[in-house]
Design an enzyme around this catalytic site. Sequence first.
Site, PDB file in Angstrom:
ATOM      1  N   SER A 141     114.156 -40.510 -80.883  1.00 10.86           N
ATOM      2  CA  SER A 141     114.095 -40.914 -79.367  1.00 10.86           C
ATOM      3  C   SER A 141     115.364 -41.634 -78.922  1.00 10.86           C
ATOM      4  O   SER A 141     116.256 -41.405 -77.935  1.00 10.86           O
ATOM      5  CB  SER A 141     112.741 -41.324 -78.764  1.00 10.86           C
ATOM      6  OG  SER A 141     111.941 -40.570 -79.131  1.00 10.86           O
ATOM      7  N   ASP A 148     109.168 -37.536 -86.411  1.00 11.07           N
ATOM      8  CA  ASP A 148     110.241 -37.009 -85.646  1.00 11.07           C
ATOM      9  C   ASP A 148     110.378 -37.969 -84.157  1.00 11.07           C
ATOM     10  O   ASP A 148     110.812 -37.299 -83.349  1.00 11.07           O
ATOM     11  CB  ASP A 148     109.470 -35.720 -85.295  1.00 11.07           C
ATOM     12  CG  ASP A 148     110.240 -34.599 -85.528  1.00 11.07           C
ATOM     13  OD1 ASP A 148     111.393 -34.772 -86.426  1.00 11.07           O
ATOM     14  OD2 ASP A 148     110.025 -33.501 -85.123  1.00 11.07           O
ATOM     15  N   CYS A 149     109.745 -38.921 -84.063  1.00  6.68           N
ATOM     16  CA  CYS A 149     109.762 -39.574 -82.864  1.00  6.68           C
ATOM     17  C   CYS A 149     110.607 -40.867 -82.695  1.00  6.68           C
ATOM     18  O   CYS A 149     111.729 -40.780 -82.228  1.00  6.68           O
ATOM     19  CB  CYS A 149     108.414 -40.012 -82.398  1.00  6.68           C
ATOM     20  SG  CYS A 149     107.628 -38.959 -81.552  1.00  6.68           S
ATOM     21  N   ILE A 150     110.224 -41.842 -83.680  1.00 12.73           N
ATOM     22  CA  ILE A 150     110.983 -43.249 -83.569  1.00 12.73           C
ATOM     23  C   ILE A 150     112.577 -43.214 -84.023  1.00 12.73           C
ATOM     24  O   ILE A 150     113.496 -43.700 -83.210  1.00 12.73           O
ATOM     25  CB  ILE A 150     110.117 -44.195 -84.383  1.00 12.73           C
ATOM     26  CG1 ILE A 150     108.723 -44.337 -84.100  1.00 12.73           C
ATOM     27  CG2 ILE A 150     110.973 -45.907 -84.097  1.00 12.73           C
ATOM     28  CD1 ILE A 150     108.635 -44.465 -82.641  1.00 12.73           C
TER      29      ILE A 150
END
Length: 449
Positions: A282, A277-279
Amino acid sequence: MTNVFSLYSSLKDRIARREARIATVGLGYVGLPLALTISEAGFPTTGLDLNGARVAAINAGEKVISYFPEGRIRKAVAGGRFAATGDFAVLAEADLILICVPTPLSPAREPDLSYVIRAVEAIVEWLRPGQLVVLESTVWPGATATVVKPILERGGLRAGEDFFLAFSPEREDPGNEKFSTQSIPKVVGADDTRSRELIDQFYSHIVTKTVPVSSLATAEAVKLVENSFRTVNIALVNEMKVAMEAMGVDVWEVVKAASTKPFGYMPFYPGPGIGGDCIPVSPVYLSWRAKDVGSALPIVDLARANNDGAPDMIAGRVAVELSKHGGVAVKGARVLILGVAYKKNVEDTRESPALAILKRLEAMGAECDYHDPYFPVMPVTRDHPALAGRQSVALTGDTVAGYDAVLVATDHTDVDYALVARSARLVLDTRNVFAAFETTDRPARLVKI
Ligand SMILES: NC(=O)c1ccc[n+]([C@@H]2O[C@H](COP(=O)([O-])OP(=O)(O)OC[C@H]3O[C@@H](n4cnc5c(N)ncnc54)[C@H](O)[C@@H]3O)[C@@H](O)[C@H]2O)c1
């Protein structure tokens, strides 16, 4: 009449005495470890989540997150300093409210702050003077001040005067045994001095090091810059992989040797694409905001496009290698995918490149199965709901030998790679898992892709 100084002093004292009551909103991969770490530091902590089944499982002491030490949740609940609930009325009693809800992409692949907005709309019902509200979810620079703050001020209370407002990004790395919530330095930012001092003071009790920054937007930007740096470097190493292969050079060996340079180099490893869910998320938030303010991030955008295209490239490569080794056409070929989680040793398939590869190969006519110790049954995922209910194939010599190719997509530790090496007709390895094997123990037909 209470003034801002007495509200500030009173909260400061409560924090110093570890009497401040903490509420975390969202008990996922970020919120739950954070809530537990805070309660373990001695603060009475309540975790809020809309998912009733998760709340019940946590209160029953179930492990919930696979890489948690056995008994961690049970101990926290039994100790009386931590409990989960779905009842937002507990916010009335809270001194600090930490928001850890998802910030995914919308179907149009733009920032989706709907979970944050919903959480803040629930919080404002209970907001009272003297509370400190902290957003921890990843958002674009400016979101806390222009989206969260106006909602919190709807009831007439003012940030920095009646209540305090801060942003502190999460740096959780699920499954990483080297760093815990407590040992990772925590960036804290606010637009007013009192809010900044309070959040800094609070986290000084929880983590080994705090990093105060001058504004909400700076703290928001720190997180996005960190993740965009990873995005660009992952795209770079995958680009290197292709070029090195054309030169007859093994990129894995190059990265290993380059990593010995004690300055100016940091290793990133090739793979089938990026997930979680991040890289993948973002850089979209950062790029979206850059455009919004009339700027641009072309390098980040190019890296995103490369990473987004990686699963398709791997699927294409599977087709080529099937044909090269044994003349098997991808249409009708049987392919076993090892690992469907987005990274090793986690039970999380969000944005997993393995699933994108599986879908792509099936679109090309292959028959795909998977093996993943974390997913006996495929869960419902946001990106690939149609895959839900499929079952992980048991790894035996006979089953493995029945596939035209085995594709290592995610390198979980708990997989019998020796059995795969002995039994598979063709192994396509995106993670270099067989590098640790003696040459004689490697699969007879092994291609790093
Ligand atoms: N997972 C990671 O590795 C990681 C790392 C750093 C930062 N982050 C960021 O942290 C944030 C949270 O991510 P996560 O991985 O913990 O998400 P998650 O999906 O694991 O958990 C979110 C939880 O919030 C709950 N929730 C949603 N809306 C709610 C509401 N209105 N009220 C109460 N509960 C609500 C959900 O039921 C879920 O249990 C995101 O912004 C993410 O980008 C995640």
